[in-house]
Enzyme design. Structure first.
Site, mmCIF file in Angstrom:
data_model
loop_
_atom_site.group_PDB
_atom_site.id
_atom_site.type_symbol
_atom_site.label_atom_id
_atom_site.label_comp_id
_atom_site.label_asym_id
_atom_site.label_seq_id
_atom_site.Cartn_x
_atom_site.Cartn_y
_atom_site.Cartn_z
ATOM 1 C CG ASP A 1 29.955 34.316 52.353
ATOM 2 O OD1 ASP A 1 30.247 34.734 51.943
ATOM 3 O OD2 ASP A 1 29.519 32.883 52.358
ATOM 4 C CD GLU B 1 28.054 38.226 54.038
ATOM 5 O OE1 GLU B 1 27.255 38.795 53.207
ATOM 6 O OE2 GLU B 1 27.950 37.290 54.156
ATOM 7 C CG ASP C 1 45.830 39.315 36.805
ATOM 8 O OD1 ASP C 1 46.409 40.373 37.259
ATOM 9 O OD2 ASP C 1 45.775 39.461 35.322
ATOM 10 C CG ASP D 1 35.421 36.285 51.846
ATOM 11 O OD1 ASP D 1 34.814 35.619 52.849
ATOM 12 O OD2 ASP D 1 34.880 37.535 50.781
ATOM 13 C CG ASN E 1 47.220 37.582 32.571
ATOM 14 O OD1 ASN E 1 46.294 38.696 32.728
ATOM 15 N ND2 ASN E 1 47.150 36.806 32.565
ATOM 16 C CG ASP F 1 42.977 41.451 32.955
ATOM 17 O OD1 ASP F 1 44.160 40.534 33.093
ATOM 18 O OD2 ASP F 1 42.947 41.390 31.875
ATOM 19 C CG HIS G 1 31.659 41.163 46.929
ATOM 20 N ND1 HIS G 1 31.326 41.440 48.879
ATOM 21 C CD2 HIS G 1 30.860 39.699 46.945
ATOM 22 C CE1 HIS G 1 31.414 40.135 49.244
ATOM 23 N NE2 HIS G 1 30.770 39.582 47.960
ATOM 24 C CG ASP G 2 27.552 40.229 48.207
ATOM 25 O OD1 ASP G 2 27.894 39.842 47.087
ATOM 26 O OD2 ASP G 2 27.692 40.146 49.692
#
Ligand code: GLC
Ligand code: CA
Length: 564
Positions: A205, A260, A31, A100, A25, A23, A333-334
């Site tokens: 995806d 995927e 970000d 993605d 900021n 992060d 991430h899953d």
């Protein structure tokens, strides 16, 4: 037509989940400027490409997998100028960028869907799959009995009408109608937009859900776990759609594509990636990641089954060798964190297990995909209540368990915690300072994993036994060893429930990969045809020089031998 260099065969891909990486900021959300500040870290690991989970404009009902504008960057991540700078900074470091592409559905806030709903005569109506409900005994039922991949009916009623739209995921993710050529034109344009920016490839995806069986009808399969899946998985026009994307846009660039897949049929899976089919370069096949849960349902744990793991990890390497290309994956991430599953006693063996898993996975044949945090052995979080979980799926499943199946809430929570995708989405642990170095103090969008004082990048880099440095060595070895990159995989001791053993072979040269997938020391005998005097240890997660025909392997010990 662009010349295809197949650069991905030598690539190592690092996956970033932008919300949780860095992060810059200090607003609580990762970000692009934050990511840019960490590119050297990624490069030093040995990665050569980065796959970004969706960076696009999105209401974040599924954290970016619900796109409301395919050509815009989410303002919380930065601007298009930030993205262009990211591209330039990646290029400087020889890192390629993989985007993605979520093309099975859009967000319900996408302009197309809003038009489609607002005006039944709009041309956008046919961008989606909208059908009248069925009246039965005075009740209005959805058009078919299909079940969403996120539980519940796959149809949502359009307010104030008797019409429904199809959503194979959350209600805020309406499925696109790929039958409509105008939709495919839009998709081709979107892909061209990003390729012209210098993007090197795409991760598609849940691609194998694009084509549905028409006319839409009820699924009468009594034993099917997910009603409707036989009508939307690997549908009749899948191969044609993939070939069309290649002919119309991908073939003009030197790209890499990875799809995927969602519960693919093995024959179709093979066709998607056959070089001669002109469809995809590779797919993700998660079969080995179902080796500790029931029917692949991640919320229902079951004792780890190494035979299944071996078949899942090595099967595709053997099957696709002559005809296609493969991917090597432990996490994304899953998924839950790999050191916190497969029956591993994480407290005791975190370093051993992290390095073991890396070695046995990434010494295989295919492109390695490394998920942020995996390279320092990040663990599952110790969530204590449902409101710490931000993933809508955790809540959908919790509701189904408690309301439909009447599970006690405590039990439901414990099951959710076994499989929650949230474990992978806690902020990256950079150091032991404020918010683990993720930012300067603002509360992160997703709570931190409380293990961060012990498990973080700074500490790992300074440790005597560093997971990151082991990854570096492993990736460097792969890069410089043609057998590791291109050798054919052969499985040894297929029936062993504790050992994973395979060889890689290329033009008479051989590597032997051996691992003890257990917390107990095990006797191991070299497979026939291998001789201790002709083997050298090239990489291991313990100290080992001594070589005999019979050896004792310590808990989670893994070794790469090279024949000399
Ligand atoms: C894929 C993504 C997942 C998302 C789903 C719907 O499985 O990896 O995060 O929720 O598709 O887009
Ligand atoms: Ca931020």
């Amino acid at each position: 037509m662009a010349q295809k260099t197949n650069w991905f065969e030598n690539a190592v891909v690092y996956q970033i989940y932008p919300l949780s990486y860095m992060d810059g900021n200090n607003d609580g959300i990762g970000d692009i400027p934050g990511i840019i500040s960490k590119l050297d870290y990624i490069k030093d690991l040995g990665a050569t490409a980065i796959w970004f989970s969706p960076l696009y404009a999105s209401p974040w009902k599924d954290y970016g997998y619900d796109i409301s504008d395919y050509r815009a960057i989410h303002p919380a991540f930065g601007t298009m100028e930030d993205f262009d700078r990211l591209m330039a900074e990646c290029k400087k470091r020889g890192l390629r960028v993989i985007m993605d592409m979520v093309l099975n559905h859009t967000s319900d806030q996408h302009a197309w869907f809003r038009e489609a709903i607002a005006d039944p005569n709009s041309k956008y109506r046919d961008y989606y799959i909208i059908r009248p409900g069925r009246k039965k005994n005075g009740k209005l039922l959805p058009p078919t009995n299909w079940v969403s991949c996120f539980t519940g009916s796959a149809w949502a009623r359009i307010d104030g009408t008797d019409d429904f739209y199809l959503h194979l995921f959350a209600p805020e993710q309406p499925d696109l109608n790929w039958e409509n050529p105008a939709v495919r034109d839009e998709i081709v344009d979107i892909m061209r937009f990003w390729l012209d920016k210098g993007v090197a490839g795409f991760r598609f995806d849940v691609f194998n859900l694009w084509s549905k069986v028409y006319p839409l009808r009820d699924d009468r399969g009594l034993l099917r776990l997910q009603k409707g899946s036989s009508f939307f998985v690997d549908g009749p026009r899948m191969h044609e759609f993939l070939r069309e994307l290649n002919t119309r846009v991908l073939s003009e660039y030197d790209t890499y594509t990875v799809g995927e897949s969602y519960l693919p049929d093995p024959e179709h899976a093979h066709r998607y990636i056959r070089r001669e089919s002109g469809e995809l370069d590779s797919i993700f096949d998660f079969a080995h990641l179902t080796s500790d849960n029931l029917f692949g349902l991640k919320f229902i744990p079951k004792p780890f089954d190494l035979l299944r793991f071996k078949l899942g990890l090595l099967g595709p390497q053997i099957k696709y060798f002559a005809t296609g290309w493969n991917t090597l994956v432990l996490e994304n991430h899953d998924c839950v964190r790999s050191v916190s599953r497969f029956g591993i006693k994480t407290e005791q063996y975190r370093y051993e297990a992290a390095t073991f898993l890396a070695l046995i996975t990434f010494m295989g044949w295919g492109t390695p995909f490394i998920y942020q945090g995996e390279e320092i052995g990040m663990t599952n979080a110790d969530f204590t209540s449902m409101d710490q979980l931000k993933d809508p799926v955790s809540h959908f499943v919790f509701d189904t368990m408690t309301k439909t199946f009447r599970f006690p809430r405590g039990l439901a929570f414990r099951l959710i915690r076994c499989g929650a995708r949230d474990h992978a989405r806690t902020p990256m642990q950079w150091d032991d300072g404020v918010n683990a170095g993720f930012n300067a103090g603002e509360t992160p969008w997703q709570c931190l994993n409380s293990a961060y004082p012990e498990i973080n990048v700074r500490r790992d880099l300074n440790a005597e036994r560093s997971v990151y440095r082991f990854y570096q060595q492993l990736l460097a070895f792969r890069r410089e060893n043609p057998v590791a990159l291109r050798g054919e995989t052969r499985l040894h001791l297929p029936k062993s429930r504790r050992m994973i053993v395979y060889s890689r072979e290329l033009e008479g040269r051989r590597l032997l990969i051996v691992g003890n997938f257990s917390a107990r020391s095990r006797k191991f005998r070299l497979p026939s045809g291998f001789h201790a005097t002709r083997l050298a240890v090239r990489l291991t997660n313990y100290d080992r020089q001594l070589l005999r025909r019979e050896m004792t392997l310590r808990p989670y010990e893994a070794i790469v031998f090279e024949e000399i």
